[in-house]
Design a protein around this motif. Structure first.
Motif, PDB file in Angstrom:
ATOM      1  N   UNK A   1       0.846  -1.191   0.000  1.00  0.00           N
ATOM      2  CA  UNK A   1       0.000   0.000   0.000  1.00  0.00           C
ATOM      3  C   UNK A   1       0.879   1.237   0.000  1.00  0.00           C
ATOM      4  N   UNK A   2       0.254   2.381  -0.286  1.00  0.00           N
ATOM      5  CA  UNK A   2       1.031   3.620  -0.292  1.00  0.00           C
ATOM      6  C   UNK A   2       1.622   3.896   1.090  1.00  0.00           C
ATOM      7  N   UNK A   3       0.872   3.657   2.145  1.00  0.00           N
ATOM      8  CA  UNK A   3       1.409   3.913   3.486  1.00  0.00           C
ATOM      9  C   UNK A   3       2.594   2.995   3.790  1.00  0.00           C
ATOM     10  N   UNK A   4       2.589   1.774   3.258  1.00  0.00           N
ATOM     11  CA  UNK A   4       3.747   0.891   3.435  1.00  0.00           C
ATOM     12  C   UNK A   4       4.956   1.412   2.678  1.00  0.00           C
ATOM     13  N   UNK A   5       4.729   1.978   1.493  1.00  0.00           N
ATOM     14  CA  UNK A   5       5.838   2.545   0.722  1.00  0.00           C
ATOM     15  C   UNK A   5       6.361   3.813   1.393  1.00  0.00           C
TER      16      UNK A   5
ATOM     17  N   UNK B   1       0.096   3.815   9.385  1.00  0.00           N
ATOM     18  CA  UNK B   1      -1.131   4.147   8.666  1.00  0.00           C
ATOM     19  C   UNK B   1      -2.079   4.937   9.560  1.00  0.00           C
ATOM     20  N   UNK B   2      -2.166   4.550  10.829  1.00  0.00           N
ATOM     21  CA  UNK B   2      -3.020   5.292  11.761  1.00  0.00           C
ATOM     22  C   UNK B   2      -2.456   6.684  12.030  1.00  0.00           C
ATOM     23  N   UNK B   3      -1.124   6.768  12.100  1.00  0.00           N
ATOM     24  CA  UNK B   3      -0.495   8.074  12.329  1.00  0.00           C
ATOM     25  C   UNK B   3      -0.735   9.013  11.150  1.00  0.00           C
ATOM     26  N   UNK B   4      -0.714   8.482   9.943  1.00  0.00           N
ATOM     27  CA  UNK B   4      -1.022   9.304   8.770  1.00  0.00           C
ATOM     28  C   UNK B   4      -2.479   9.752   8.824  1.00  0.00           C
TER      29      UNK B   4
ATOM     30  N   UNK C   1      -5.661   5.725   3.815  1.00  0.00           N
ATOM     31  CA  UNK C   1      -5.268   7.045   3.309  1.00  0.00           C
ATOM     32  C   UNK C   1      -5.909   7.347   1.948  1.00  0.00           C
ATOM     33  N   UNK C   2      -5.776   6.428   1.011  1.00  0.00           N
ATOM     34  CA  UNK C   2      -6.261   6.681  -0.349  1.00  0.00           C
ATOM     35  C   UNK C   2      -7.787   6.618  -0.404  1.00  0.00           C
ATOM     36  N   UNK C   3      -8.373   5.647   0.275  1.00  0.00           N
ATOM     37  CA  UNK C   3      -9.836   5.560   0.301  1.00  0.00           C
ATOM     38  C   UNK C   3     -10.435   6.814   0.920  1.00  0.00           C
TER      39      UNK C   3
ATOM     40  N   UNK D   1      -2.321   2.319  -6.143  1.00  0.00           N
ATOM     41  CA  UNK D   1      -1.244   1.860  -7.019  1.00  0.00           C
ATOM     42  C   UNK D   1      -0.572   3.024  -7.727  1.00  0.00           C
ATOM     43  N   UNK D   2      -1.368   4.018  -8.109  1.00  0.00           N
ATOM     44  CA  UNK D   2      -0.792   5.193  -8.768  1.00  0.00           C
ATOM     45  C   UNK D   2       0.145   5.936  -7.825  1.00  0.00           C
ATOM     46  N   UNK D   3      -0.284   6.171  -6.576  1.00  0.00           N
ATOM     47  CA  UNK D   3       0.565   6.895  -5.629  1.00  0.00           C
ATOM     48  C   UNK D   3       1.862   6.130  -5.364  1.00  0.00           C
ATOM     49  N   UNK D   4       1.783   4.807  -5.297  1.00  0.00           N
ATOM     50  CA  UNK D   4       2.994   3.992  -5.152  1.00  0.00           C
ATOM     51  C   UNK D   4       3.902   4.185  -6.359  1.00  0.00           C
ATOM     52  N   UNK D   5       3.315   4.169  -7.550  1.00  0.00           N
ATOM     53  CA  UNK D   5       4.086   4.246  -8.785  1.00  0.00           C
ATOM     54  C   UNK D   5       4.875   5.546  -8.897  1.00  0.00           C
TER      55      UNK D   5
END
Length: 362
Positions: free
Chosen positions: A40-44, A63-66, A141-143, A164-168
């Motif tokens: 996920x984006x938060x993992x990246x 993820x919760x902190x974000x 985050x993205x949802x 996926x786009x934010x990760x990319x």
């Protein structure tokens, strides 16, 4: 001297590597294909920031902190939203980011990562005459970004596609905006100052401003009914064909293939299937037209082409595409800023004077 600093190594980095000849992108030891759809984006975000801040929590805690950072950003900028909405969408977002504290702590970084995702939906809603929607701290985050845009929970397939786009686009070597970020960070300015430098560079049409015109191009081609004729006419008039060619890649941009697969997964949602089928025909026609018109150059599909289709399907207007790009790239900027700060070296290249020389006094 290298014009535009081509082939000049300006930094050593552990963050990402762009292989222009092989068409490969590596982010902290992982190929782009390894990350998209699995991380996920938060993992990246955690992957990029790891080692540059003390006390980075695990994936779930981060993820919760974000999520909490999104709430804090909204509370801070809410009084200014009407003014920010009076600016163009990118300038409004950038001005909102400038309201963040200019520190170097992890919480400062997380607020900067949250800010574009909070500001962009809020400003779009205000510009449509709708009330902004506050973030939900416990949401993905993205949802949550999509929910703040539409007012309803995002379809899971759409949320996954945008994630996926934010990760990319999270990092991509020493591009113009990342280099600008590192220059400011090298002065020991705070993270907000550094990110604002990246935002300024990303605004240009040769960098982050490119995806929007792809939509305009597709619409114009569809209206003309003659893709090859339209494309040849543009080239004859010296116009750039948007979504093709890249400064570094001499083969196909690997991000284009990743995003093309993501858009395909959206199926027929919101007409994405029909739009994709049309875009694929335009892509093949454009590649052939460019091959004939510019045989000495390798002009392959780049990330902007399928970015435009994905963000259109996600419900963002084309004038906000660069905002969403920034929402992904901001994590990479922050990681590069911190990496630069740890090197302790001010970036100060030399220039060669080629102007008139004053006469020497005897």
């Amino acid at each position: 001297m290298a014009n535009g600093l081509d082939d000049v190594v300006a930094a050593e980095t552990v963050l990402s590597d762009v292989d222009g000849l092989g068409g490969r992108l590596t982010i902290r030891g992982h190929s782009l294909q390894e990350l998209v759809g699995r991380w996920s984006y938060s993992q990246v975000v955690r992957l990029l920031l790891d080692g540059f801040f003390e006390g980075i929590p695990g994936d779930k805690q981060l993820a919760r902190a974000i999520g909490r950072a999104r709430v804090e950003v909204f509370e801070q900028v809410e009084p200014a939203l009407p003014f920010l909405a009076s600016l163009n969408i990118y300038s409004g977002m950038r001005a909102g980011v400038a309201m963040m504290p200019d520190g170097d702590r992890l919480i400062d970084a997380l607020r900067l990562i949250a800010a574009p995702a909070v500001l962009t939906p809020a400003l779009l809603r205000l510009r449509r005459g709708e009330s902004p929607i506050a973030p939900e701290a416990k949401a993905d985050h993205v949802a949550d970004m999509l929910r703040m845009l539409t007012g309803v929970p995002a379809p899971p397939t759409l949320a996954r596609a945008l994630d996926a786009y934010l990760v990319t686009v999270s990092d991509h070597g020493l591009n113009a905006s990342t280099f600008a970020t590192r220059v400011v960070a090298s002065t020991e300015a705070g993270l907000t100052s550094s990110v604002l430098a990246g935002l300024g560079a990303l605004k240009g049409p040769l960098h982050g401003g490119a995806p929007g015109p792809v939509i305009e191009m597709l619409d114009a081609i569809e209206a003309s009914g003659d893709a090859a004729g339209w494309l040849r006419a543009e080239i004859a008039h010296g116009e750039r064909i948007m979504g093709f060619g890249h400064r570094i890649y001499r083969v196909r941009d690997p991000r284009a293939d990743v995003l093309k697969a993501v858009v395909r997964q959206l199926g027929s949602e919101d007409g994405a299937g029909r739009r994709l089928a049309f875009a694929e025909k335009v892509e093949q026609t454009a590649l052939e037209v460019l091959r004939v018109a510019k045989p000495s150059r390798s002009l392959q599909t780049n990330v902007e082409f399928y970015t435009a289709l994905l963000l259109e399907a996600a419900g963002f207007p084309k004038e906000a595409f660069t905002n969403v790009f920034a929402a992904g790239r901001v994590a990479g900027w922050i990681a590069h800023a911190r990496e630069q700060q740890t090197s302790g070296r001010l970036i100060r290249p030399q220039s060669r004077y080629i102007g008139p020389v004053p006469k020497l006094v005897a």
